[in-house]
Design an enzyme around this catalytic site. Structure first.
Site, mmCIF file in Angstrom:
data_model
loop_
_atom_site.group_PDB
_atom_site.id
_atom_site.type_symbol
_atom_site.label_atom_id
_atom_site.label_comp_id
_atom_site.label_asym_id
_atom_site.label_seq_id
_atom_site.Cartn_x
_atom_site.Cartn_y
_atom_site.Cartn_z
ATOM 1 N N HIS A 108 11.542 -1.728 -3.911
ATOM 2 C CA HIS A 108 11.735 -0.362 -4.445
ATOM 3 C C HIS A 108 13.005 0.309 -3.921
ATOM 4 C CE1 HIS A 108 8.018 -0.299 -6.661
ATOM 5 N NE2 HIS A 108 7.408 -0.786 -5.606
ATOM 6 N N GLU B 221 9.637 3.690 -1.090
ATOM 7 C CA GLU B 221 9.017 3.899 -2.413
ATOM 8 C C GLU B 221 8.423 5.307 -2.369
ATOM 9 O OE1 GLU B 221 5.697 1.340 -3.150
ATOM 10 O OE2 GLU B 221 5.481 1.936 -5.243
ATOM 11 N N GLY C 102 0.845 -1.193 0.000
ATOM 12 C CA GLY C 102 0.000 0.000 0.000
ATOM 13 C C GLY C 102 0.877 1.238 0.000
#
Lengths: 531, 531
Positions: free
Chosen positions: B386, B361, B331
């Site tokens: 990420h 991220e 999320g």
């Protein structure tokens, strides 16, 4: 092998506490939260200004500054559309001016401006409001919507004007009330990069550079009128001074100046104008240290032109040994010649010549533009202009750090010229996080509504550095600008002394003003207490 | 002190030739051009794949690949508007498909996909063309233009539908020729991020994430119909396999599945479906190694939910000890809870739990999002999802490199979700330049018109790496994906063997095809020689 060990040791010493601190090894059984805190402290300590201790009054001032910064960042975290450094500077200039963080930075003594270009030094407001209203300014308005300017006693028939109206006196145009406003609006527009939708107007670096160069092409024939050039430069110094900058290293192409009598003035005379105007400015503002000159002609040159540049440079050095400090080449790196083209010529005059080379002002990776960084470092550049592509070149970065070749970072310029959209992606965040040798400058402030260094400091402080980077990071930037300048040592000491005094005043004023504001707030609150 | 020296030595060994090579010291009297060449070679040697030697046939294949890449980059250098990685992927998908470099990369065996999410694995084309044409699919069309989908035997009155039409059978809507095309167009639009003007549609990360999450909200009730979920996943594996990927580590929230009889299927049953479908796929495609599962529920959780997650995870591990390999939270990092919130709970079950944590991220610096990186590394994450903000955290970067915590880079995802505009600014360029531990993945390929890993490999190879990064960099990425996967060692050996064979074929085919093409070209040229 000895060489290897020596360099290894230097590296270890350089990396310093970061290597010597086994405390945050995650494998340790230590308490996690203590580890985490130490980790954050270590990262803060290796960052720009992170090793400094707060001196007298600085902690209180820092609290004021950080309250403003944190409010701005935290609001952006919740609503990214409010975060100014994520948006193009051309669309947020006015909002930046309203930022409390910016207003504090404006008052801060910022040290030296080490990367600014001659005819983009001064605000467009001054050019428009002062220069364009002078006598004898003629304008030619070709059908393509551009402008040509020229000071003349009478309309100049020798210089072609691609307009059926020919050369017109601007004062006459303005006397015509039906066109005055439109002409003025368009003249203003022609003097900056400011547009409502920069992404649309400047979709890539080539388009942005064409617009950028067109501004120089438009304003130069107006600015190179001898008395204007002097006033423009004097005003530029004033704007820096007013922005609490105390010294300038100016890159100039040393364009040929003219007067109304048809006389022309070459590089030596232009340099003399700079030197004498600086002296006059310093006489009027004794706490301004001065200016030095980097001769920076266009990189889009052939061998013969390069020979001429170096001849001119030698003459300049001979005439102004203390004032003209070095050499650079300017213009869009993609379009101009790579440094490699001129390496042999530059080496032939080295080491008598100090180089302040633009290099790696580009998004490319593995092309002549970013490989300019390799030549800059191999040519022993004193500083590197932009170095935007530096992170793509590990060896250059390593040597730049090792040899303290300062990187002249110009955030707003990089954004306006489309290298980076959101400042949070600016590679300088990496340099700041490691306290690598960086100075911050404004490149061409007059072309995008900036003034002095405050706007670039704001973008770097709020948009590029960590949220936790504090007043010590700003202080380190100011100190770096003195350290990495080309001032002789004794002048550096003087600059440092002047700066220190101003810094102390800045700290005191900030805490004093804040105490007034909060006292008056408190008294208001008291007034409104229901009785 | 010993610790210091040991770490210093490791660092020196790690940095390797770069430190050991005094040859390019600019102060040496050596020939400049020889120095410069060595400098370039050294930078190439420390980069991704730069230490590899060309093996049989690779040099010829590399020449073909590099001719395509260099043509594309050099054209971009002259005309930046033509350079696809500088533009938003959503607007250039079709053009990428036409790139010769991309077409070579498609054929390349790319190893493992280590960062892909369950309901974004498979192309929207499949969902539209196959799933939406199945029997029993009902749709609700509220006035806001959104869609709700649900497989049912009859219209479901228990589930509210904010439309006066109520739940309608999609097949009935399509039978109505006056609205069929519009409905289909809008269904297609609702399934991907693709829009004509992404900068306008997704001005910042929050807006982009709302659109992104809305797609999941739209498609999940359709995909979580048990038979569809299985087919969707099978097709996803096929698309990876077809893209020359041989293994997958899938992040799944393990959503509850349903069937037409009102049965529901929980995490254990969903994981079993994944396991059994994988086995079926592998049986049909014996050169596909398989899949493993990372349980990755939503980070926007409270303490009780987190406890439930960990209970579920323990049950999954017990049931599928070899198949379910680890844990993550998914999320938008800005909106969800930071890792720090759950550190104590995660540490309580550590080290029995392998963590593959999304962290950093984000574009932010010094906020909870990028500080997730600190927790990820202190929690001994096996890999980091990420790590976009990694360069802002020197200590995390240092430890990630030292402990070989691979960074899962997903370039297109980062661009679509507005972290980076121009791929040339992606921070992975730094990781590639230093051969830091990186794997490349696709995150949610189905949501932006990608398929498999080729599109992300293309963006990285052409847009993020140096122009001179060659076939060895691609090879290294494939090898990294096996090395940093969670496969047990013997499986890694098998994966490596299968990959090696495919790689040899890739190399041979490329040179063979090229020789055919150039032979036919030559014969054409001969045909057209004027007689």
């Amino acid at each position: 092998m000895n060489g290897l060990w020596w360099r290894c040791l230097s590296l270890c010493i350089f990396i310093g506490t970061s290597i010597g601190a086994p405390a945050s090894e995650p494998s340790s059984d230590d308490n996690y939260w203590a580890q985490r805190s130490r980790f954050l402290i270590e990262e803060s300590q290796v960052s720009l200004g992170g090793r400094m201790h707060f001196e007298y009054g600085e902690r209180a001032a820092n609290n004021i500054l950080m309250a403003a910064k944190e409010e701005e960042v935290d609001e952006g975290f919740v609503d990214p559309s409010s975060f100014l450094p994520a948006r193009n500077f051309l669309t947020v200039v006015d909002e930046v001016r309203g930022s409390s963080t910016f207003q504090i930075i404006e008052k801060m003594p910022k040290g030296a401006a080490l990367h600014i270009h001659d005819t983009a030094l001064t605000s467009a407001d001054f050019v428009f409001e002062n220069i364009t209203f002078r006598d004898d300014l003629y304008v030619c308005r070709p059908a393509d919507g551009s402008f040509q300017f020229r000071f003349r006693r009478v309309a100049d028939k020798k210089v072609t004007c691609a307009s059926s109206e020919g050369w017109e006196l601007l004062a006459d145009l303005r006397a015509n009330s039906s066109i005055k406003d439109e002409v003025d609006t368009r003249i203003r527009q022609a003097m900056t990069m400011i547009v409502p939708d920069p992404a649309k107007a400047y979709p890539n670096v080539n388009v942005a550079w064409i617009a950028f160069q067109n501004i120089f092409i438009t304003i130069e024939p107006m600015l190179t009128y001898l008395p204007v050039y002097e006033d423009y430069y004097y005003q530029g110094l004033y704007e820096l001074y007013d922005d609490n900058v105390l010294y300038l290293e100016l890159r100039s192409t040393l364009p040929t100046l003219y007067d109304l009598d048809g006389n022309q003035y070459g590089p030596i005379e232009v340099a003399r104008l700079y030197k004498e105007t600086t002296e006059r400015f310093v006489k009027n503002h004794p706490d301004f240290i001065g200016t030095r000159l980097i001769y920076a002609p266009l990189r889009n040159a052939n061998d013969r032109q390069m020979d001429d540049y170096l001849t001119t440079f030698a003459a300049l050095r001979k005439e102004f040994p203390d004032f003209v400090i070095g050499f650079d080449l300017v213009g869009q790196e993609e379009k101009g010649e790579p440094l490699a083209r001129f390496v042999d010529k530059l080496r032939a005059v080295s080491p008598s010549i100090r180089l302040f080379l633009h290099a790696g002002e580009t998004n490319w990776n593995g092309l002549s533009t970013d490989e300019n960084l390799i030549d800059a470092i191999l040519l022993n550049a004193t500083r590197i202009g932009h170095g935007y592509a530096l992170l793509k070149h590990p060896r250059v970065l390593e040597l730049a750090v090792e040899r303290e070749v300062a990187i002249e970072v110009n955030p707003i310029s990089n954004q306006v010229l489309t290298l980076v959209g959101d400042m949070r992606n600016h590679p300088a965040s990496f340099l700041f996080a490691r306290d690598y040798p960086v100075v911050l400058s404004a490149d061409d402030p007059g072309l995008w509504g900036a003034r002095g260094l405050s706007y670039d400091f704001y973008e770097a402080f709020v948009g590029i550095m960590s949220r936790s980077a504090d007043i010590r990071a700003l202080k380190q930037l100011a100190l770096n600008s003195i350290k990495y300048s080309a001032m002789p040592d004794e002048e550096k000491v003087r600059a440092y002394e002047i700066w220190t005094e101003k810094w102390a005043k800045f700290i005191t004023d900030m805490t004093y003003e804040y105490s007034i504001v909060s006292r008056s707030k408190r008294s208001c609150e008291v007034d409104f207490v229901p009785t």
